[in-house]
Design an enzyme around this catalytic site. Structure first.
Site, PDB file in Angstrom:
ATOM      1  N   TYR A   1    -137.118-103.124 -40.591  1.00 30.69           N
ATOM      2  CA  TYR A   1    -137.343-103.350 -42.020  1.00 30.69           C
ATOM      3  C   TYR A   1    -137.561-104.846 -42.283  1.00 30.69           C
ATOM      4  CZ  TYR A   1    -136.230-104.290 -46.911  1.00 30.69           C
ATOM      5  OH  TYR A   1    -136.277-104.760 -48.192  1.00 30.69           O
TER       6      TYR A   1
ATOM      7  N   ASN B   1    -126.440 -96.482 -48.418  1.00 34.33           N
ATOM      8  CA  ASN B   1    -126.251 -97.521 -47.400  1.00 34.33           C
ATOM      9  C   ASN B   1    -125.636 -98.765 -48.016  1.00 34.33           C
ATOM     10  OD1 ASN B   1    -127.788 -96.202 -45.192  1.00 34.33           O
ATOM     11  ND2 ASN B   1    -129.462 -96.398 -46.669  1.00 34.33           N
TER      12      ASN B   1
ATOM     13  N   ASN C   1    -129.114-109.740 -53.257  1.00 35.49           N
ATOM     14  CA  ASN C   1    -128.621-108.348 -53.307  1.00 35.49           C
ATOM     15  C   ASN C   1    -128.610-107.799 -54.737  1.00 35.49           C
ATOM     16  OD1 ASN C   1    -127.702-109.401 -50.675  1.00 35.49           O
ATOM     17  ND2 ASN C   1    -126.653-107.433 -50.519  1.00 35.49           N
TER      18      ASN C   1
ATOM     19  N   SER D   1    -137.569-110.420 -49.158  1.00 31.54           N
ATOM     20  CA  SER D   1    -136.113-110.257 -49.052  1.00 31.54           C
ATOM     21  C   SER D   1    -135.499-111.456 -48.352  1.00 31.54           C
ATOM     22  CB  SER D   1    -135.838-108.993 -48.233  1.00 31.54           C
ATOM     23  OG  SER D   1    -134.505-108.964 -47.839  1.00 31.54           O
TER      24      SER D   1
ATOM     25  N   GLY E   1    -139.423 -97.090 -58.703  1.00 30.78           N
ATOM     26  CA  GLY E   1    -138.169 -97.289 -57.979  1.00 30.78           C
ATOM     27  C   GLY E   1    -137.152 -98.119 -58.760  1.00 30.78           C
TER      28      GLY E   1
ATOM     29  N   PHE F   1    -144.009-103.547 -55.076  1.00 30.39           N
ATOM     30  CA  PHE F   1    -142.657-103.087 -54.717  1.00 30.39           C
ATOM     31  C   PHE F   1    -142.703-101.975 -53.663  1.00 30.39           C
ATOM     32  CE2 PHE F   1    -142.367-104.054 -59.363  1.00 30.39           C
ATOM     33  CZ  PHE F   1    -141.310-104.948 -59.375  1.00 30.39           C
TER      34      PHE F   1
ATOM     35  N   LYS G   1    -137.102 -98.951 -47.518  1.00 32.39           N
ATOM     36  CA  LYS G   1    -136.179-100.097 -47.513  1.00 32.39           C
ATOM     37  C   LYS G   1    -134.830 -99.860 -46.833  1.00 32.39           C
ATOM     38  CE  LYS G   1    -133.880 -98.967 -51.806  1.00 32.39           C
ATOM     39  NZ  LYS G   1    -133.164 -99.423 -52.973  1.00 32.39           N
TER      40      LYS G   1
ATOM     41  N   LYS H   1    -141.017-107.188 -43.636  1.00 23.15           N
ATOM     42  CA  LYS H   1    -141.081-108.196 -44.717  1.00 23.15           C
ATOM     43  C   LYS H   1    -141.635-109.519 -44.182  1.00 23.15           C
ATOM     44  CE  LYS H   1    -139.434-105.765 -48.130  1.00 23.15           C
ATOM     45  NZ  LYS H   1    -140.397-105.235 -49.098  1.00 23.15           N
TER      46      LYS H   1
HETATM   47  P1  NAD Z   1    -137.011 -98.240 -54.184  1.00 20.09           P
HETATM   48  O1  NAD Z   1    -137.059 -97.391 -52.956  1.00 20.09           O
HETATM   49  O2  NAD Z   1    -136.189 -97.781 -55.326  1.00 20.09           O
HETATM   50  O3  NAD Z   1    -138.499 -98.533 -54.700  1.00 20.09           O
HETATM   51  C1  NAD Z   1    -139.613 -98.573 -53.835  1.00 20.09           C
HETATM   52  C2  NAD Z   1    -140.661 -97.658 -54.439  1.00 20.09           C
HETATM   53  O4  NAD Z   1    -141.807 -97.640 -53.593  1.00 20.09           O
HETATM   54  C3  NAD Z   1    -140.175 -96.202 -54.563  1.00 20.09           C
HETATM   55  O5  NAD Z   1    -140.404 -95.750 -55.885  1.00 20.09           O
HETATM   56  C4  NAD Z   1    -141.027 -95.443 -53.558  1.00 20.09           C
HETATM   57  O6  NAD Z   1    -141.280 -94.114 -53.958  1.00 20.09           O
HETATM   58  C5  NAD Z   1    -142.279 -96.301 -53.534  1.00 20.09           C
HETATM   59  N1  NAD Z   1    -143.089 -96.190 -52.316  1.00 20.09           N
HETATM   60  C6  NAD Z   1    -142.715 -96.291 -51.022  1.00 20.09           C
HETATM   61  N2  NAD Z   1    -143.771 -96.129 -50.219  1.00 20.09           N
HETATM   62  C7  NAD Z   1    -144.853 -95.924 -51.027  1.00 20.09           C
HETATM   63  C8  NAD Z   1    -146.232 -95.690 -50.800  1.00 20.09           C
HETATM   64  N3  NAD Z   1    -146.735 -95.625 -49.570  1.00 20.09           N
HETATM   65  N4  NAD Z   1    -147.038 -95.517 -51.864  1.00 20.09           N
HETATM   66  C9  NAD Z   1    -146.549 -95.559 -53.133  1.00 20.09           C
HETATM   67  N5  NAD Z   1    -145.256 -95.781 -53.416  1.00 20.09           N
HETATM   68  C10 NAD Z   1    -144.421 -95.964 -52.360  1.00 20.09           C
HETATM   69  O7  NAD Z   1    -136.550 -99.693 -53.718  1.00 20.09           O
HETATM   70  P2  NAD Z   1    -136.195-100.970 -54.601  1.00 20.09           P
HETATM   71  O8  NAD Z   1    -134.774-101.286 -54.358  1.00 20.09           O
HETATM   72  O9  NAD Z   1    -136.698-100.808 -55.984  1.00 20.09           O
HETATM   73  O10 NAD Z   1    -137.060-102.056 -53.835  1.00 20.09           O
HETATM   74  C11 NAD Z   1    -138.344-102.459 -54.266  1.00 20.09           C
HETATM   75  C12 NAD Z   1    -138.906-103.429 -53.248  1.00 20.09           C
HETATM   76  O11 NAD Z   1    -138.006-104.532 -53.133  1.00 20.09           O
HETATM   77  C13 NAD Z   1    -139.052-102.845 -51.845  1.00 20.09           C
HETATM   78  O12 NAD Z   1    -140.212-103.360 -51.267  1.00 20.09           O
HETATM   79  C14 NAD Z   1    -137.824-103.365 -51.144  1.00 20.09           C
HETATM   80  O13 NAD Z   1    -138.018-103.476 -49.748  1.00 20.09           O
HETATM   81  C15 NAD Z   1    -137.658-104.736 -51.784  1.00 20.09           C
HETATM   82  N6  NAD Z   1    -136.278-105.247 -51.703  1.00 20.09           N
HETATM   83  C16 NAD Z   1    -135.251-104.479 -52.155  1.00 20.09           C
HETATM   84  C17 NAD Z   1    -133.945-104.953 -52.042  1.00 20.09           C
HETATM   85  C18 NAD Z   1    -132.776-104.105 -52.485  1.00 20.09           C
HETATM   86  O14 NAD Z   1    -131.649-104.388 -52.059  1.00 20.09           O
HETATM   87  N7  NAD Z   1    -132.956-103.096 -53.334  1.00 20.09           N
HETATM   88  C19 NAD Z   1    -133.710-106.227 -51.494  1.00 20.09           C
HETATM   89  C20 NAD Z   1    -134.793-106.983 -51.067  1.00 20.09           C
HETATM   90  C21 NAD Z   1    -136.085-106.486 -51.176  1.00 20.09           C
HETATM   91  N1  UDP Z   2    -120.533-102.887 -47.079  1.00 21.98           N
HETATM   92  C1  UDP Z   2    -119.308-102.302 -46.848  1.00 21.98           C
HETATM   93  N2  UDP Z   2    -119.199-100.938 -46.929  1.00 21.98           N
HETATM   94  C2  UDP Z   2    -120.274-100.141 -47.247  1.00 21.98           C
HETATM   95  C3  UDP Z   2    -121.526-100.756 -47.501  1.00 21.98           C
HETATM   96  C4  UDP Z   2    -121.619-102.143 -47.393  1.00 21.98           C
HETATM   97  O1  UDP Z   2    -118.328-102.980 -46.563  1.00 21.98           O
HETATM   98  O2  UDP Z   2    -120.121 -98.908 -47.287  1.00 21.98           O
HETATM   99  C5  UDP Z   2    -120.659-104.364 -46.983  1.00 21.98           C
HETATM  100  C6  UDP Z   2    -121.614-104.828 -45.908  1.00 21.98           C
HETATM  101  O3  UDP Z   2    -120.922-105.019 -44.688  1.00 21.98           O
HETATM  102  C7  UDP Z   2    -122.124-106.143 -46.475  1.00 21.98           C
HETATM  103  C8  UDP Z   2    -122.038-105.951 -47.997  1.00 21.98           C
HETATM  104  O4  UDP Z   2    -121.183-104.822 -48.203  1.00 21.98           O
HETATM  105  O5  UDP Z   2    -121.252-107.171 -46.147  1.00 21.98           O
HETATM  106  C9  UDP Z   2    -123.380-105.672 -48.631  1.00 21.98           C
HETATM  107  O6  UDP Z   2    -124.008-104.622 -47.917  1.00 21.98           O
HETATM  108  P1  UDP Z   2    -125.345-103.968 -48.403  1.00 21.98           P
HETATM  109  O7  UDP Z   2    -125.740-102.921 -47.403  1.00 21.98           O
HETATM  110  O8  UDP Z   2    -125.204-103.543 -49.816  1.00 21.98           O
HETATM  111  O9  UDP Z   2    -126.377-105.176 -48.410  1.00 21.98           O
HETATM  112  P2  UDP Z   2    -126.915-106.114 -47.202  1.00 21.98           P
HETATM  113  O10 UDP Z   2    -126.235-105.715 -45.947  1.00 21.98           O
HETATM  114  O11 UDP Z   2    -128.353-105.853 -47.187  1.00 21.98           O
HETATM  115  O12 UDP Z   2    -126.584-107.488 -47.601  1.00 21.98           O
END
Ligand code: NAD
Ligand code: UDP
Length: 342
Positions: free
Chosen positions: A150, A199, A180, A125, A11, A81, A85, A154
């Site tokens: 979600y 999103n 973020n 997160s 991911g 990971f 999400k 966590k």
């Molecule tokens: P992502 O969706 O790109 O990566 C997650 C990976 O997990 C994907 O490759 C998906 O295919 C894999 N996956 C999901 N369910 C699975 C399963 N049952 N078995 C095997 N693989 C599985 O997301 P990301 O942005 O890289 O996020 C990684 C982690 O970090 C996630 O746990 C997410 O919740 C957490 N996180 C992400 C953010 C963000 O904004 N991107 C913020 C805070 C926490």
């Molecule tokens: N946001 C926005 N327009 C969009 C997507 C997000 O204005 O199309 C804003 C949202 O309200 C937030 C910030 O951007 O204040 C970050 O949003 P995101 O969904 O990326 O992250 P999170 O809400 O998880 O912090």
């Protein structure tokens, strides 16, 4: 050098972390079911680093498959990971989210115990701070009331890890609370590849820039913040990846449970992010101001002092770097990894 299993490593954050680990000399094994990713990302990681990854297509809820991976590799630590999400989707399909996210964690803990693997970093997160805590968020604050399933997955998984480590003092756990993540590897070979309508703010902005979406809706400009739009702590994904590298170095030397915020410590507004993107990349982002998005907090950001003190880690890249790298990735890969021969 140690061997690290990245569950969900194909991911967005996992692929960038794989680059950081491989460049530092670690061996990397990835287990992913590609629910939200593509094996192409792993091939690109290999291209960037010139090193090989051992890739397993595996559902991390499948104990037998995980046991096989632990049998076939001498794993020193796991980074977890793997999870779903999308906040909005978790509201529509809560059971799917609880089933996937909690079960991956339980299966990893069970199979690690059987294999004698004692170290795990977990992708948590900032959402676990909930709505009640004052900003900036500090690791010593209690977990709050989450606003969506979600977030609850966590918070629950953090609790599961804490309980497991309490029962087994030889188990070492690091809970990493990401703020973020945005941006991409500067090569433009790997980046964030959302399916359907993004999103999150940055991928939405890059899709407007490339003409895939007509217009960004800024969710609310009447918040009690510096310019009325929401504030968040945007962290370059390569800084985040390097945070994992430091945390792996830490967990290989220490036991117990530690929690670290991984953020910059500085809030940036939606307006500032969009204006920086425009200035750095010389593109216009069509935007309108819309209503507030349900569940959004006005502003939150990290106190990142603990990671600096204990891991020697802080962010090195600017918001401008992240905007440039995100656009570079989007331009080079207008359809993400889709349409690429795998
Ligand atoms: P992502 O969706 O790109 O990566 C997650 C990976 O997990 C994907 O490759 C998906 O295919 C894999 N996956 C999901 N369910 C699975 C399963 N049952 N078995 C095997 N693989 C599985 O997301 P990301 O942005 O890289 O996020 C990684 C982690 O970090 C996630 O746990 C997410 O919740 C957490 N996180 C992400 C953010 C963000 O904004 N991107 C913020 C805070 C926490
Ligand atoms: N946001 C926005 N327009 C969009 C997507 C997000 O204005 O199309 C804003 C949202 O309200 C937030 C910030 O951007 O204040 C970050 O949003 P995101 O969904 O990326 O992250 P999170 O809400 O998880 O912090």
């Amino acid at each position: 050098m140690a061997t690290i299993l990245l569950a969900g490593g194909a991911g967005y954050i996992g692929s960038h972390t794989a680059v950081a680990l491989l460049n530092a000399g670690y061996d990397v094994v990835i287990a992913d079911n590609f629910a939200n990713s593509s094996p192409e990302a792993v091939r690109r990681v290999e291209r960037i680093t010139g090193k090989q990854v051992r890739l397993y297509e595996a559902d991390c809820r499948d104990n037998a498959r995980l046991a096989q991976i632990f049998r076939e590799n001498s794993i020193d630590a796991v980074i977890h990971f793997a999870g779903l999400k999308a906040v909005g989707e978790s509201v529509a399909y809560p059971v799917r989210y609880y089933r996937n996210n909690i079960d991956t964690t339980l299966s990893l803990l069970e199979t690690m115990a059987d294999a004698g693997v004692k170290r795990i970093l977990f992708s948590s997160s900032a959402t676990v701070y909930g709505e009640e805590n004052p900003i900036p968020y500090l690791e010593t604050m209690p977990r709050g009331v989450c606003t969506n399933p979600y977030g609850w997955t966590k918070a629950m998984m953090e609790q599961i890890f804490e309980d497991a480590a309490k029962a087994d003092p030889s188990l070492s756990v690091v809970l990493l609370r990401y703020f973020n993540p945005i941006g991409a590897h500067p090569s433009g070979l790997i980046g964030e590849d959302p399916q359907g309508i993004p999103n999150n703010l940055m991928p939405y902005v890059t899709q407007v820039a490339i003409g895939k979406r007509e217009c960004l809706t800024v969710f609310g400009n009447d918040y009690d913040t510096k310019d009325g739009t929401c504030g968040r702590d945007y962290i370059h994904v390569m800084d985040l990846a390097e945070g994992h590298l430091k945390a792996i170095g830490y967990i290989l030397q220490h036991s117990g449970v530690e929690v670290f915020n991984l953020g910059t410590g500085t809030p940036v507004s939606v307006k500032e992010l969009v204006e920086t993107f425009e200035a750095v990349n010389g593109v216009q982002i069509r935007r309108i101001y819309g209503g507030r998005r349900a569940g959004d907090l006005p502003e939150y950001y990290a106190n990142a002092d603990k990671a600096l003190a204990m891991l020697g880690w802080k962010t090195e890249r600017s918001l401008a770097d992240a905007c440039r790298d995100a656009w570079n990735w989007q331009k080079q890969n207008p359809n993400g990894y889709r349409g690429v021969e795998t």
